[in-house]
Design a protein around this motif. Structure first.
Motif, PDB file in Angstrom:
ATOM      1  N   VAL A 175       0.806  -1.209   0.000  1.00  0.00           N
ATOM      2  CA  VAL A 175       0.000   0.000   0.000  1.00  0.00           C
ATOM      3  C   VAL A 175       0.846   1.269   0.000  1.00  0.00           C
ATOM      4  CG1 VAL A 175      -0.234  -0.017   2.525  1.00  0.00           C
ATOM      5  CG2 VAL A 175      -1.901   1.195   1.137  1.00  0.00           C
ATOM      6  N   GLU A 176       1.979   1.268   0.693  1.00  0.00           N
ATOM      7  CA  GLU A 176       2.745   2.506   0.837  1.00  0.00           C
ATOM      8  C   GLU A 176       3.204   3.033  -0.523  1.00  0.00           C
ATOM      9  OE1 GLU A 176       2.815   4.018   3.567  1.00  0.00           O
ATOM     10  OE2 GLU A 176       2.042   2.415   4.823  1.00  0.00           O
ATOM     11  N   THR A 177       3.779   2.174  -1.325  1.00  0.00           N
ATOM     12  CA  THR A 177       4.280   2.596  -2.632  1.00  0.00           C
ATOM     13  C   THR A 177       3.143   3.021  -3.550  1.00  0.00           C
ATOM     14  OG1 THR A 177       6.142   1.072  -2.444  1.00  0.00           O
ATOM     15  CG2 THR A 177       5.596   1.863  -4.651  1.00  0.00           C
ATOM     16  N   THR A 178       2.117   2.204  -3.607  1.00  0.00           N
ATOM     17  CA  THR A 178       1.052   2.472  -4.572  1.00  0.00           C
ATOM     18  C   THR A 178       0.231   3.704  -4.215  1.00  0.00           C
ATOM     19  OG1 THR A 178      -0.340   0.885  -3.395  1.00  0.00           O
ATOM     20  CG2 THR A 178       0.863   0.081  -5.317  1.00  0.00           C
ATOM     21  N   ALA A 179      -0.065   3.909  -2.930  1.00  0.00           N
ATOM     22  CA  ALA A 179      -0.893   5.055  -2.543  1.00  0.00           C
ATOM     23  C   ALA A 179      -0.216   6.363  -2.911  1.00  0.00           C
ATOM     24  CB  ALA A 179      -1.204   5.005  -1.051  1.00  0.00           C
ATOM     25  N   ASP A 180       1.084   6.446  -2.706  1.00  0.00           N
ATOM     26  CA  ASP A 180       1.807   7.683  -3.045  1.00  0.00           C
ATOM     27  C   ASP A 180       1.771   7.938  -4.552  1.00  0.00           C
ATOM     28  OD1 ASP A 180       2.390   8.116  -0.413  1.00  0.00           O
ATOM     29  OD2 ASP A 180       4.446   7.357  -0.515  1.00  0.00           O
ATOM     30  N   VAL A 181       1.966   6.900  -5.342  1.00  0.00           N
ATOM     31  CA  VAL A 181       1.961   7.064  -6.797  1.00  0.00           C
ATOM     32  C   VAL A 181       0.568   7.461  -7.285  1.00  0.00           C
ATOM     33  CG1 VAL A 181       2.208   5.855  -8.998  1.00  0.00           C
ATOM     34  CG2 VAL A 181       3.906   5.509  -7.189  1.00  0.00           C
TER      35      VAL A 181
END
Length: 464
Positions: A175-181
């Motif tokens: 979730v961390e990587t995808t939410a920021d993108v």
């Protein structure tokens, strides 16, 4: 009028549709650009439930056949749904950016996708996501302790909450990587889609203009992170592999359908990200805004939460135990439907409410207008959760309220949207009291309903 009483594919003879007045050469284009939702409301008030709106100069003019009654909406979405397709210019622009997923696919593609995805959206499966919703809501609430002057923008905060929740459900610990993108790329892409979707003519996407280059860079970043995680799932090399929705999508198959390939998986993910966070964020934002403006209703909602939950974390079964909170969410969806306008294109000539609609016509449904129809909603702009008691709902036409669409293409995620909205709202109301700072929130119709500016509330911690 009974649904279908004078309708039917091929039944093109009928009264001429009244036309909303506009300006020379451009018709109603300036009004639609300035305030499309207000223009649709004015059309209904002046001419009734079927109105044609002409927009654009000769040669590029769009003729929009607007249908505002519940019976007309039912005809377009349900009883004659095969005659009204997602073939219009706007859906094509959405399809080119966000892929050929459930929202945009048609015919055999759509039926296959629906068969593969439907088992992942049963009530029992969706109820399993309650824990992720509660965890992300708690994280948002923790961040409000240091809000300057105790003021938070609930539009921004609910967008953050809904994005984090749907990204966690889709991607698990990724979730961390995808939410920021997604947070970085989606605004660029959606603005690009809107600009092209509402323009009568566009230059090719491949031309190296600044707008095309910005959109291409955002799409490359978004596609890249999705493709990377999908590849990890397919190899079984991610710690997140398990019960997150992407893993289940990758494994989805039936006796009659091959599994999704990597490109199809990405299309589904992008559509779920788009439809799964902006819509719920809109409902939560305006539920809080409306309660902040109506303290007596806020007190009733909080009393129900206190009585049902006490201090425990809400769970899926609490959705049915919080009926007044559900009514609040439904009333927020009535006044501020996340999909305020729905477009279709007619295949064959037909009649709606006695009016002739030609083959190839652009047909517009407007929940924004139908949800305010004076025949079904007395004092339509007043916030009143009591409109959604079981008795009140039973007394209205089925399509007097349709925030999730309807018919064979009704939103597959509507139970998840209600679950997330009610459980998150319960946790928020238990923790904070709200007072509206911005009493009026201008909105506009984008891919979903958009706030034009902040929706600020002053919040007070209740256990402080």
């Amino acid at each position: 009028m009974a649904v279908g009483a004078d309708a039917g594919v091929g039944a093109g003879a009928g009264a001429e549709v009244p036309v909303l007045g506009g300006v020379p050469l451009l018709g109603s284009l300036p009004d639609l650009k300035a305030d499309s939702l207000g223009t649709y409301l004015r059309a209904q008030h002046q001419h009734g439930d079927v109105v044609r709106i002409d927009a654009g100069p000769p040669g590029l003019r769009a003729e929009l056949y607007c249908v505002f009654s519940p019976e007309g909406a039912q005809q377009v979405l349900a009883s004659e749904s095969a005659n009204f397709r997602k073939d219009n210019h706007f859906y094509q622009e959405v399809r080119e950016s966000f892929g050929n997923g459930l929202l945009t696919a048609q015919d055999g593609d759509y039926l296959r996708q629906r068969r593969l995805v439907q088992p992942l959206f049963t009530r029992r499966r969706v109820d399993g996501y309650a824990g992720a919703v509660a965890a992300e809501t708690a994280a948002v609430l923790d961040g409000w302790a240091g809000a300057p002057d105790g003021v938070v923008d609930v539009s921004d905060q609910m967008m953050h909450l809904a994005l984090r929740a749907v990204a966690r459900i889709l991607f698990g610990t990724d979730v961390e990587t995808t939410a920021d993108v997604v947070a970085r790329s989606f605004p660029v892409i959606t603005e690009y889609v809107l600009r092209r979707g509402y323009s009568p003519a566009n230059i090719p996407r491949t031309w190296p203009t600044p707008g095309n280059r910005r959109a291409a860079a955002a799409l490359d970043e978004l596609y890249g992170v999705c493709d990377q995680i999908i590849e990890q799932r397919r190899r079984g090399g991610s710690e997140a592999a398990g019960e997150d929705l992407l893993t289940l999508l990758a494994a989805a198959r039936s006796a009659d359908d091959r599994e999704f390939d990597a490109a199809e998986l990405r299309d589904q993910v992008l559509i779920f990200l788009l439809a799964g966070h902006e819509t719920t964020a809109t409902s939560l934002c305006f539920a809080l805004h409306l309660l902040a403006r109506h303290p007596e209703q806020q007190d009733l909602a909080r009393a129900e939460v206190s009585r049902v939950l006490g201090a425990r974390t809400p769970e899926a079964a609490d959705l049915d135990r919080l009926p007044f909170l559900g009514q609040v969410v439904k009333e927020a969806m009535r006044l501020y439907p996340a999909a305020p306008v729905i477009g279709r294109k007619s295949v064959a000539a037909t009649r709606i409410a006695g009016y002739a609609v030609p083959a190839g016509a652009d047909v517009i449904l407007a929940p924004w207008v139908t949800h305010r129809h004076p025949a079904h909603w007395p004092d339509p702009d007043r916030f009143d959760p009591g409109r959604f008691t079981p008795e009140a709902e039973a007394g209205r036409p089925r399509y007097a309220w349709f925030p999730f669409g309807g018919g064979p293409r009704a939103c597959i995620g509507q139970h998840f949207s209600m679950l997330e909205s009610v459980l998150a709202l319960a946790m928020i109301l238990r923790a904070y009291a709200f007072e509206a700072v911005d009493t009026e929130i201008p909105v506009s119709a984008g891919i979903t309903l958009r706030t034009e500016g902040p929706a600020r509330c002053r919040v007070r911690r209740l256990d402080a």
